[in-house]
Scaffold this motif. Structure first.
Motif, PDB file in Angstrom:
ATOM      1  N   ILE A  89       1.023  -1.137  -0.112  1.00  0.00           N
ATOM      2  CA  ILE A  89      -0.010  -0.015  -0.043  1.00  0.00           C
ATOM      3  C   ILE A  89       0.854   1.022  -0.109  1.00  0.00           C
ATOM      4  CG2 ILE A  89      -0.190   0.040   2.575  1.00  0.00           C
ATOM      5  CD1 ILE A  89      -2.953   1.086  -0.044  1.00  0.00           C
ATOM      6  N   LYS A  90       2.124   1.341   0.645  1.00  0.00           N
ATOM      7  CA  LYS A  90       2.966   2.261   0.840  1.00  0.00           C
ATOM      8  C   LYS A  90       3.667   2.444  -0.855  1.00  0.00           C
ATOM      9  CE  LYS A  90       3.581   4.997   2.989  1.00  0.00           C
ATOM     10  NZ  LYS A  90       3.369   6.277   3.074  1.00  0.00           N
ATOM     11  N   ASP A 123       1.827   6.719  -6.795  1.00  0.00           N
ATOM     12  CA  ASP A 123       0.949   7.764  -7.217  1.00  0.00           C
ATOM     13  C   ASP A 123       1.573   9.097  -6.975  1.00  0.00           C
ATOM     14  OD1 ASP A 123      -1.025   5.819  -7.696  1.00  0.00           O
ATOM     15  OD2 ASP A 123      -1.735   6.051  -5.673  1.00  0.00           O
ATOM     16  N   ALA A 124       2.557   9.275  -5.953  1.00  0.00           N
ATOM     17  CA  ALA A 124       3.047  10.552  -5.756  1.00  0.00           C
ATOM     18  C   ALA A 124       4.118  10.921  -6.962  1.00  0.00           C
ATOM     19  CB  ALA A 124       3.948  10.552  -4.294  1.00  0.00           C
ATOM     20  N   ILE A 125       4.839   9.960  -7.361  1.00  0.00           N
ATOM     21  CA  ILE A 125       5.418   9.849  -8.463  1.00  0.00           C
ATOM     22  C   ILE A 125       4.919  10.500  -9.917  1.00  0.00           C
ATOM     23  CG2 ILE A 125       7.252   9.068  -9.973  1.00  0.00           C
ATOM     24  CD1 ILE A 125       8.154   7.365  -7.732  1.00  0.00           C
ATOM     25  N   PRO A 154       6.878   2.376  -8.645  1.00  0.00           N
ATOM     26  CA  PRO A 154       6.463   1.586  -7.391  1.00  0.00           C
ATOM     27  C   PRO A 154       5.150   1.237  -7.244  1.00  0.00           C
ATOM     28  CG  PRO A 154       8.073   3.110  -6.697  1.00  0.00           C
ATOM     29  CD  PRO A 154       7.716   3.527  -8.204  1.00  0.00           C
ATOM     30  N   GLY A 155       4.689   0.106  -6.801  1.00  0.00           N
ATOM     31  CA  GLY A 155       3.221  -0.268  -6.668  1.00  0.00           C
ATOM     32  C   GLY A 155       2.499  -0.783  -7.788  1.00  0.00           C
ATOM     33  N   GLY A 156       3.184  -1.271  -8.690  1.00  0.00           N
ATOM     34  CA  GLY A 156       2.838  -1.750  -9.955  1.00  0.00           C
ATOM     35  C   GLY A 156       2.250  -1.024 -11.031  1.00  0.00           C
ATOM     36  N   LEU A 176       8.297   9.944   1.596  1.00  0.00           N
ATOM     37  CA  LEU A 176       9.474  10.652   0.792  1.00  0.00           C
ATOM     38  C   LEU A 176       9.314  12.429   0.582  1.00  0.00           C
ATOM     39  CD1 LEU A 176      10.239   7.788  -1.638  1.00  0.00           C
ATOM     40  CD2 LEU A 176      11.388   8.553   0.308  1.00  0.00           C
ATOM     41  N   THR A 177      10.054  13.176   0.632  1.00  0.00           N
ATOM     42  CA  THR A 177       9.852  14.330   0.542  1.00  0.00           C
ATOM     43  C   THR A 177       9.597  14.827  -0.815  1.00  0.00           C
ATOM     44  OG1 THR A 177      11.942  14.980   0.163  1.00  0.00           O
ATOM     45  CG2 THR A 177      11.331  14.928   2.622  1.00  0.00           C
TER      46      THR A 177
END
Length: 337
Positions: free
Chosen positions: A141-142, A148-150, A197-199, A255-256
Motif C-alpha cells: 500500500i505504501k 501515485d506521488a511520482i 513503485p506499486g505496479g 518521501l519528501t
C-alpha cells in the motif's frame, strides 16, 4: 672494526665517573659493533655500555654527557672537540633504533587499519544493507502511495493522464491481461514506458495511437515488468536519491517532494535500460503474448531485435486476443484529439 664502516677505529678521550662520590677520571672511549668501551690509558677496560641503552643527558649542549640507561649517576663527558665520537654515537643509536621493533607504531597501524575497515563497512555495506532492508519491508500500500506521488509529479510535466469513461474498462483489461496493477496513458513526459513503485506502468500515448496491434502496447508493459523484476522500481528510486531517502522512508514512511522530484527528473531524462532477450521471453511466454510486434515497434527494420523475432515464444502457436477490437479502438482514442 666499528659498525660505521667508513672508520677503521673510533677513539676519543673523556671524563668518566662511576658514581657522584667518585672523582672523575680521564679515560679512552672506543666504539664497537654495539657497545661503547671505556678504558684506562693502560688499555684495561673499565666498563662496557650498550649503545642501544645509552642516553645523552644534554642534547645539543657541551660537554656531551652520557649515561647508561637507568643509571644517570654514572656519567661520561665528551668535550665539544670530540665531534667525530659524538656524531658516531648519535648515528649508531639512530641505526639501532631503526632496526629494533616499534610496537607502538605497529599498534597505531593496527588501529588505523581497524578504523579504516569500520569506515569502509559503514560507507559501503551499511547503506546497501539499509536500502535492501527498506525495499523488503515497505508494504504494497505504501508502494502504491509512492507510485501515485511520482505520477502526480510527472503529470506536472506531461499533462494529466489520459482518461475517458469509455476507455477505462479497456485499460483495466489491458492491465489484467499483462499482469500489472494499473496502466496509465500519458500525453507526453515518458519517452515510451516506465514502471513505478506499486505496479503502475506508464505508457506514452503513441504506443496506442500509432499501432494497430494492441500487442505492441502489451509488449512494452511486459518489458517494464521484466525491468521491475531485474530491479525493483523502489530500489531504483533509492539508488538515485541516496541513503538519506532510505533512512527517511524507514523512519517516517514518507518521501519528501524534493526526493520525488529528483527521481522524476532523472528517470524521465534517461532511456530505459536494455534487457536480455531471455528475460523477456520468459514473461512473454508466461502471459502468452508474441514478442515480434514489440520487437518491430522498437526497430522497424528488425536488425537490432532479431533475437526477439526469430525466437518469439508464441511463433506457430495460436494467439489469444489481447483486447477485443472495440476495446482497442476506444483505448486508441483515450487521449482525445
Amino acid at each position: 672494526m666499528t659498525a660505521l664502516k667508513q672508520y677503521q677505529r673510533i677513539e676519543a678521550t673523556g671524563l668518566w665517573r662511576p658514581s657522584p662520590d667518585v672523582q672523575r677520571r680521564e679515560v679512552v672511549v672506543s666504539i664497537g659493533e654495539a657497545t661503547l668501551t671505556i678504558s684506562d690509558f693502560n688499555d684495561r677496560a673499565l666498563t662496557h655500555w650498550s649503545l642501544a641503552a645509552l642516553e645523552r643527558q644534554n642534547p645539543g649542549s657541551y660537554p656531551a654527557i652520557f649515561n647508561p640507561d637507568g643509571d644517570p649517576e654514572e656519567t661520561l663527558e665528551l668535550a665539544e672537540s670530540e665531534t667525530t665520537m659524538i656524531e658516531a654515537i648519535d648515528r649508531l643509536q639512530r641505526a639501532i633504533d631503526r632496526a629494533r621493533p616499534h610496537p607502538g607504531r605497529l599498534r597505531w597501524l593496527s588501529v588505523v587499519g581497524v578504523v579504516g575497515a569500520v569506515l569502509a563497512l559503514l560507507l559501503l555495506w551499511v547503506p546497501a544493507a539499509l536500502q535492501n532492508h527498506v525495499v523488503s519491508v515497505v508494504p504494497e500500500i505504501k508502494r502504491q502511495d509512492i507510485g501515485d506521488a511520482i505520477l502526480s509529479r510527472i503529470e506536472r510535466v506531461s499533462g494529466r493522464a489520459c482518461a475517458s469513461a469509455d476507455a477505462q474498462e479497456a485499460l483495466d483489461h489491458l492491465a489484467t491481461r499483462t499482469g500489472v496493477r494499473s496502466v496509465v496513458i500519458l500525453p507526453a513526459g515518458v519517452q515510451s514506458s516506465l514502471s513505478l513503485p506499486g505496479g503502475i506502468i506508464l505508457l506514452n500515448r503513441s504506443l496506442v495511437e500509432d499501432h494497430e496491434d494492441p500487442s505492441v502496447a502489451a509488449g512494452y508493459i511486459i518489458a517494464e515488468r521484466a525491468r521491475a523484476a531485474a530491479q525493483d522500481p523502489l530500489d531504483d528510486l533509492l539508488d538515485r536519491t541516496g541513503v538519506r531517502s532510505a533512512f527517511r522512508l524507514l523512519t517516517t514512511g514518507e518521501l519528501t517532494p524534493d526526493i520525488v522530484d529528483t527521481y522524476t527528473e532523472q528517470v524521465l531524462s534517461e532511456p530505459r535500460p536494455t534487457l536480455p532477450d531471455d528475460d523477456l521471453f520468459e514473461l512473454f511466454a508466461q502471459v502468452a503474448l508474441p514478442s515480434t510486434p514489440y520487437a518491430y515497434a522498437m526497430d522497424v527494420t528488425g536488425e537490432t531485435v532479431l533475437g526477439l523475432i526469430e525466437a518469439d515464444p508464441m511463433a506457430g502457436r495460436p494467439l489469444q486476443q489481447v483486447l477485443p477490437d472495440r476495446d482497442w479502438v476506444r483505448l486508441q482514442n483515450i487521449c482525445g484529439e
